[in-house]
Scaffold this motif. Structure first.
Motif, PDB file in Angstrom:
ATOM      1  N   PRO A 223       2.525  10.247  -2.667  1.00  0.00           N
ATOM      2  CA  PRO A 223       3.303   9.077  -2.233  1.00  0.00           C
ATOM      3  C   PRO A 223       3.478   8.155  -3.431  1.00  0.00           C
ATOM      4  CG  PRO A 223       1.029   8.934  -1.438  1.00  0.00           C
ATOM      5  CD  PRO A 223       1.156  10.269  -2.099  1.00  0.00           C
ATOM      6  N   ARG A 224       4.718   7.760  -3.736  1.00  0.00           N
ATOM      7  CA  ARG A 224       4.940   6.987  -4.980  1.00  0.00           C
ATOM      8  C   ARG A 224       4.057   5.747  -4.993  1.00  0.00           C
ATOM      9  NH1 ARG A 224       9.468   7.312  -8.520  1.00  0.00           N
ATOM     10  NH2 ARG A 224       8.623   6.204 -10.294  1.00  0.00           N
ATOM     11  N   PHE A 225       4.233   4.875  -4.032  1.00  0.00           N
ATOM     12  CA  PHE A 225       3.346   3.749  -3.769  1.00  0.00           C
ATOM     13  C   PHE A 225       3.771   3.132  -2.449  1.00  0.00           C
ATOM     14  CE2 PHE A 225       5.498   0.049  -6.408  1.00  0.00           C
ATOM     15  CZ  PHE A 225       6.760   0.499  -6.058  1.00  0.00           C
ATOM     16  N   ILE A 226       2.949   2.260  -1.939  1.00  0.00           N
ATOM     17  CA  ILE A 226       3.204   1.735  -0.597  1.00  0.00           C
ATOM     18  C   ILE A 226       4.609   1.148  -0.459  1.00  0.00           C
ATOM     19  CG2 ILE A 226       2.540  -0.247   0.847  1.00  0.00           C
ATOM     20  CD1 ILE A 226      -0.250   0.890   0.897  1.00  0.00           C
ATOM     21  N   PRO A 227       5.091   0.355  -1.428  1.00  0.00           N
ATOM     22  CA  PRO A 227       6.412  -0.246  -1.216  1.00  0.00           C
ATOM     23  C   PRO A 227       7.559   0.745  -1.034  1.00  0.00           C
ATOM     24  CG  PRO A 227       5.259  -1.400  -2.967  1.00  0.00           C
ATOM     25  CD  PRO A 227       4.436  -0.191  -2.624  1.00  0.00           C
ATOM     26  N   SER A 228       7.430   2.008  -1.457  1.00  0.00           N
ATOM     27  CA  SER A 228       8.567   2.918  -1.321  1.00  0.00           C
ATOM     28  C   SER A 228       8.415   3.913  -0.165  1.00  0.00           C
ATOM     29  CB  SER A 228       8.833   3.662  -2.636  1.00  0.00           C
ATOM     30  OG  SER A 228       7.699   4.354  -3.041  1.00  0.00           O
ATOM     31  N   CYS A 229       7.350   3.823   0.605  1.00  0.00           N
ATOM     32  CA  CYS A 229       7.112   4.811   1.667  1.00  0.00           C
ATOM     33  C   CYS A 229       7.048   4.162   3.051  1.00  0.00           C
ATOM     34  CB  CYS A 229       5.789   5.543   1.427  1.00  0.00           C
ATOM     35  SG  CYS A 229       5.748   6.469  -0.096  1.00  0.00           S
ATOM     36  N   THR A 230       7.489   4.908   4.062  1.00  0.00           N
ATOM     37  CA  THR A 230       7.310   4.450   5.446  1.00  0.00           C
ATOM     38  C   THR A 230       5.872   4.742   5.894  1.00  0.00           C
ATOM     39  OG1 THR A 230       7.926   6.597   6.335  1.00  0.00           O
ATOM     40  CG2 THR A 230       9.721   4.992   6.029  1.00  0.00           C
ATOM     41  N   ASP A 231       5.453   4.048   6.933  1.00  0.00           N
ATOM     42  CA  ASP A 231       4.116   4.313   7.484  1.00  0.00           C
ATOM     43  C   ASP A 231       4.023   5.745   8.001  1.00  0.00           C
ATOM     44  OD1 ASP A 231       3.583   1.732   6.901  1.00  0.00           O
ATOM     45  OD2 ASP A 231       3.319   1.044   8.973  1.00  0.00           O
ATOM     46  N   GLY A 255       0.171  -4.712  -9.832  1.00  0.00           N
ATOM     47  CA  GLY A 255       0.498  -6.055 -10.309  1.00  0.00           C
ATOM     48  C   GLY A 255       0.687  -6.997  -9.139  1.00  0.00           C
ATOM     49  N   GLU A 256       0.996  -8.236  -9.483  1.00  0.00           N
ATOM     50  CA  GLU A 256       1.159  -9.301  -8.484  1.00  0.00           C
ATOM     51  C   GLU A 256       2.168  -8.903  -7.394  1.00  0.00           C
ATOM     52  OE1 GLU A 256      -0.213 -12.664  -9.965  1.00  0.00           O
ATOM     53  OE2 GLU A 256      -0.634 -12.686  -7.828  1.00  0.00           O
ATOM     54  N   TRP A 257       3.284  -8.353  -7.828  1.00  0.00           N
ATOM     55  CA  TRP A 257       4.365  -8.025  -6.881  1.00  0.00           C
ATOM     56  C   TRP A 257       3.914  -6.945  -5.892  1.00  0.00           C
ATOM     57  CZ3 TRP A 257       7.128  -3.172  -7.205  1.00  0.00           C
ATOM     58  CH2 TRP A 257       8.099  -3.030  -6.211  1.00  0.00           C
ATOM     59  N   GLU A 258       3.405  -5.817  -6.412  1.00  0.00           N
ATOM     60  CA  GLU A 258       2.987  -4.726  -5.525  1.00  0.00           C
ATOM     61  C   GLU A 258       1.864  -5.191  -4.595  1.00  0.00           C
ATOM     62  OE1 GLU A 258       1.628  -1.119  -7.465  1.00  0.00           O
ATOM     63  OE2 GLU A 258       0.513  -0.580  -5.678  1.00  0.00           O
ATOM     64  N   HIS A 259       0.934  -5.929  -5.145  1.00  0.00           N
ATOM     65  CA  HIS A 259      -0.180  -6.451  -4.375  1.00  0.00           C
ATOM     66  C   HIS A 259       0.354  -7.293  -3.208  1.00  0.00           C
ATOM     67  CE1 HIS A 259      -4.357  -7.501  -4.003  1.00  0.00           C
ATOM     68  NE2 HIS A 259      -4.057  -8.771  -3.938  1.00  0.00           N
ATOM     69  N   GLY A 260       1.339  -8.157  -3.534  1.00  0.00           N
ATOM     70  CA  GLY A 260       1.914  -9.040  -2.514  1.00  0.00           C
ATOM     71  C   GLY A 260       2.636  -8.266  -1.423  1.00  0.00           C
ATOM     72  N   ALA A 262       1.938  -5.302  -0.191  1.00  0.00           N
ATOM     73  CA  ALA A 262       0.963  -4.723   0.748  1.00  0.00           C
ATOM     74  C   ALA A 262       0.370  -5.795   1.654  1.00  0.00           C
ATOM     75  CB  ALA A 262      -0.142  -4.002  -0.022  1.00  0.00           C
ATOM     76  N   VAL A 263       0.033  -6.932   1.072  1.00  0.00           N
ATOM     77  CA  VAL A 263      -0.576  -8.003   1.874  1.00  0.00           C
ATOM     78  C   VAL A 263       0.427  -8.508   2.913  1.00  0.00           C
ATOM     79  CG1 VAL A 263      -1.517 -10.347   1.777  1.00  0.00           C
ATOM     80  CG2 VAL A 263      -2.242  -8.644   0.095  1.00  0.00           C
ATOM     81  N   ALA A 264       1.697  -8.663   2.508  1.00  0.00           N
ATOM     82  CA  ALA A 264       2.714  -9.152   3.458  1.00  0.00           C
ATOM     83  C   ALA A 264       2.950  -8.120   4.570  1.00  0.00           C
ATOM     84  CB  ALA A 264       4.018  -9.430   2.712  1.00  0.00           C
ATOM     85  N   ARG A 265       2.896  -6.839   4.219  1.00  0.00           N
ATOM     86  CA  ARG A 265       3.226  -5.798   5.215  1.00  0.00           C
ATOM     87  C   ARG A 265       2.074  -5.498   6.158  1.00  0.00           C
ATOM     88  NH1 ARG A 265       5.782  -0.166   2.992  1.00  0.00           N
ATOM     89  NH2 ARG A 265       4.894   1.263   4.524  1.00  0.00           N
ATOM     90  N   TYR A 266       0.860  -5.507   5.634  1.00  0.00           N
ATOM     91  CA  TYR A 266      -0.288  -5.067   6.450  1.00  0.00           C
ATOM     92  C   TYR A 266      -1.332  -6.152   6.681  1.00  0.00           C
ATOM     93  CZ  TYR A 266       1.425  -0.405   5.174  1.00  0.00           C
ATOM     94  OH  TYR A 266       2.196   0.704   4.976  1.00  0.00           O
ATOM     95  N   GLY A 267      -1.204  -7.265   5.957  1.00  0.00           N
ATOM     96  CA  GLY A 267      -2.267  -8.272   6.009  1.00  0.00           C
ATOM     97  C   GLY A 267      -3.550  -7.768   5.376  1.00  0.00           C
ATOM     98  N   LYS A 268      -3.442  -6.768   4.522  1.00  0.00           N
ATOM     99  CA  LYS A 268      -4.613  -6.274   3.789  1.00  0.00           C
ATOM    100  C   LYS A 268      -4.173  -5.758   2.425  1.00  0.00           C
ATOM    101  CE  LYS A 268      -4.569  -2.531   7.027  1.00  0.00           C
ATOM    102  NZ  LYS A 268      -5.191  -1.668   7.929  1.00  0.00           N
ATOM    103  N   THR A 269      -5.125  -5.440   1.595  1.00  0.00           N
ATOM    104  CA  THR A 269      -4.773  -5.042   0.225  1.00  0.00           C
ATOM    105  C   THR A 269      -4.225  -3.620   0.226  1.00  0.00           C
ATOM    106  OG1 THR A 269      -6.931  -4.091  -0.287  1.00  0.00           O
ATOM    107  CG2 THR A 269      -6.653  -6.448  -0.712  1.00  0.00           C
TER     108      THR A 269
END
Ligand code: GUN
Ligand code: FE
Length: 468
Positions: A223-231, A255-260, A262-269
């Motif tokens: 999986p590339r990273f969380i921002p590019s994949c569906t659940d 980085g700050e952006w990717e970290h943010g 995940a937190v916005a989408r799941y409320g966790k890191t």
């Protein structure tokens, strides 16, 4: 040059984290598959008899015995834990952009060209050969989102003679990816991943049958990273990993952006979300991991997940320096990586240097206008050059659970041979600082591609600059 049975020479390696060992004028004997069968040291009983026998056997079968000169030495072949093969043509380009812009405008249009299998093969072969010439004998690759293109990359590695773990990238979220470069749906992403695992397993089996001392080609769920994949895709990939006990690789807490995101989408890191999808585990390698809280770090240690430390890339895209020492002390496995092309250099030497420098900057801080007492990370953070060598060799081997990375009995004989007096290769040194620690430090800081004269994977010669 044919396959080696024995080598006499001096070798540096790091069997344990923190220190190094010099095997001075050691005789290393290999079994028929290119694995180390016996290491005889100058001080061992029977040394002279064995050396004479090895020389005689070499005279009978030319090319099976190699004797290094007094200005030459061997280092274990490096293990690069994170490379984006389709990005090789843009190494060094557009690094002034932030990560999301760089991905969207530069990287994804370039990676889309792996739709052409011939292009994918040509880029993969050039990259694998280049990495080998820099001493990297094992590599964990991101392919592209294409099944065929990623398979061509795997095939190219087998042709170059490099040991490789390759992933077909999953990036399926239509909201996050260009229509010209993404998986058609979560279902097709999962089906292509399963098919890729099967095809690479066949490729490996075929090569083992037909190529002597074939070092192996393996597949990784990617999986590339969380921002590019569906659940849906992330959950499905977690199930595939578990069912196949497969390798898995992704990006985490870069980085700050990717970290943010995940937190916005799941409320966790990022790390917590990846763990919930079953993607943190042994044989899982997560790139970057700069934004690691204490609990993220503990999660990595508990699950046996490895961090791929990408120090050059982090200077551009991660907005921070990776806390290598803190994670190591917490029991996290760590290896080293180039992250081509977020990192511009194909050389792990360059990344060893940057890993040491970045760790010192993390410890001391960098803004001289901030008082010294609050400028740095507030804890010991620096790593030594020998520790960085461990990350580049045995750290990577442990991550991939492969018997490589040092000159211990039972490991594949993957070696880079350096000529430390090669002209115009920076290492002349005039024989003044010849204590083993000084010799090793000079090599790690100053070796150039020209210093690396020969490279062997499992005792089979894959680079011979002297034959050029
Ligand atoms: N995060 C997701 N994809 C990438 C990539 O290709 N490079 C880097 N540095 N970070 C990423
Ligand atoms: Fe990356």
């Amino acid at each position: 040059m044919s396959n080696l049975n024995a080598v006499l020479g001096s070798f540096f390696h790091t069997p344990a984290y923190g220190g190094f060992e010099l095997l001075e004028r050691a005789l290393i004997e290999l079994d028929g598959r290119g694995f180390i069968e016996r290491v005889t040291l100058l001080s061992d009983e029977g040394y002279d008899v064995r050396v004479i026998a090895a020389r005689e056997a070499g005279a009978r079968e030319p090319g099976t015995f190699m004797e290094l000169g007094s200005d030459e030495c061997g280092l274990p072949g490096f293990v690069d834990l994170h490379v984006h093969a389709p990005q090789w043509p843009q190494a060094g380009v557009a690094l002034d952009e932030p990560l999301d812009v760089w991905l969207d405008q530069r990287t994804f249009p370039l990676e889309a060209r792996f739709a052409d299998p011939a292009f994918a093969h040509a880029v993969g072969l050039d990259l694998a050969r280049t990495l080998l010439s820099r001493g990297t004998t094992t590599c964990l690759y991101f392919g592209s989102a294409h099944l065929e293109g990623s398979f061509e990359l795997a095939r190219a590695c087998t042709e170059a003679g490099q040991r490789a773990v390759v992933g077909k990238v999953v990036m399926d979220d239509p909201e996050a990816n260009h229509d010209f470069y993404r998986d058609a749906s979560p279902a097709s992403a999962l089906a292509d991943t399963e098919e890729f695992l099967g095809r690479v397993e066949h490729l490996d089996a075929d090569c083992r049958r037909t190529v002597e001392r074939f070092p192996g080609v393996f597949a990784a769920v990617t999986p590339r990273f969380i921002p590019s994949c569906t659940d849906e895709a992330l959950a499905g990939l977690g199930q595939i990993v578990a069912a196949h006990d497969a390798y898995v690789q992704s990006h985490c807490n870069e980085g700050e952006w990717e970290h943010g995101v995940a937190v916005a989408r799941y409320g966790k890191t990022d790390a917590e979300a990846l763990a919930d999808f079953g993607l943190l585990r042994p044989k899982a390698v997560m790139a970057h991991c700069t934004f690691m809280s204490e609990s993220d770090t503990a999660l990595f240690a508990q699950t046996g997940t490895t961090v791929a430390h990408c120090p050059i890339s982090n200077a551009y895209f991660a907005d921070s320096a990776c806390p290598v020492r803190r994670m190591h002390e917490a029991g996290v496995k760590i290896g080293l990586a180039t992250d081509i092309s977020g990192g511009f250099s194909p050389s792990l030497y360059e990344n060893i240097r940057m890993a040491v420098m970045a760790s010192r900057m993390l410890e001391s801080g960098v803004d001289a206008l901030v008082p010294c007492s609050s400028r740095g990370a507030g804890r010991p953070s620096r790593i030594s050059v020998a520790e960085a060598l461990y990350l580049a060799t045995k750290g990577g081997a442990e991550a991939l659970e492969l018997p490589v990375g040092s000159f211990e009995v039972g490991r594949a004989f993957d070696v880079q041979i350096l000529d430390t007096r090669h002209p115009y290769a920076d290492l002349t040194g005039f024989g003044i600082f010849d204590a083993p620690a000084d010799r090793l430090a000079r090599i790690l800081y100053l070796a150039t591609p020209d210093s690396i004269r020969k490279v062997f994977v499992q005792g089979r010669c894959v680079i011979d600059r002297d034959a050029l």
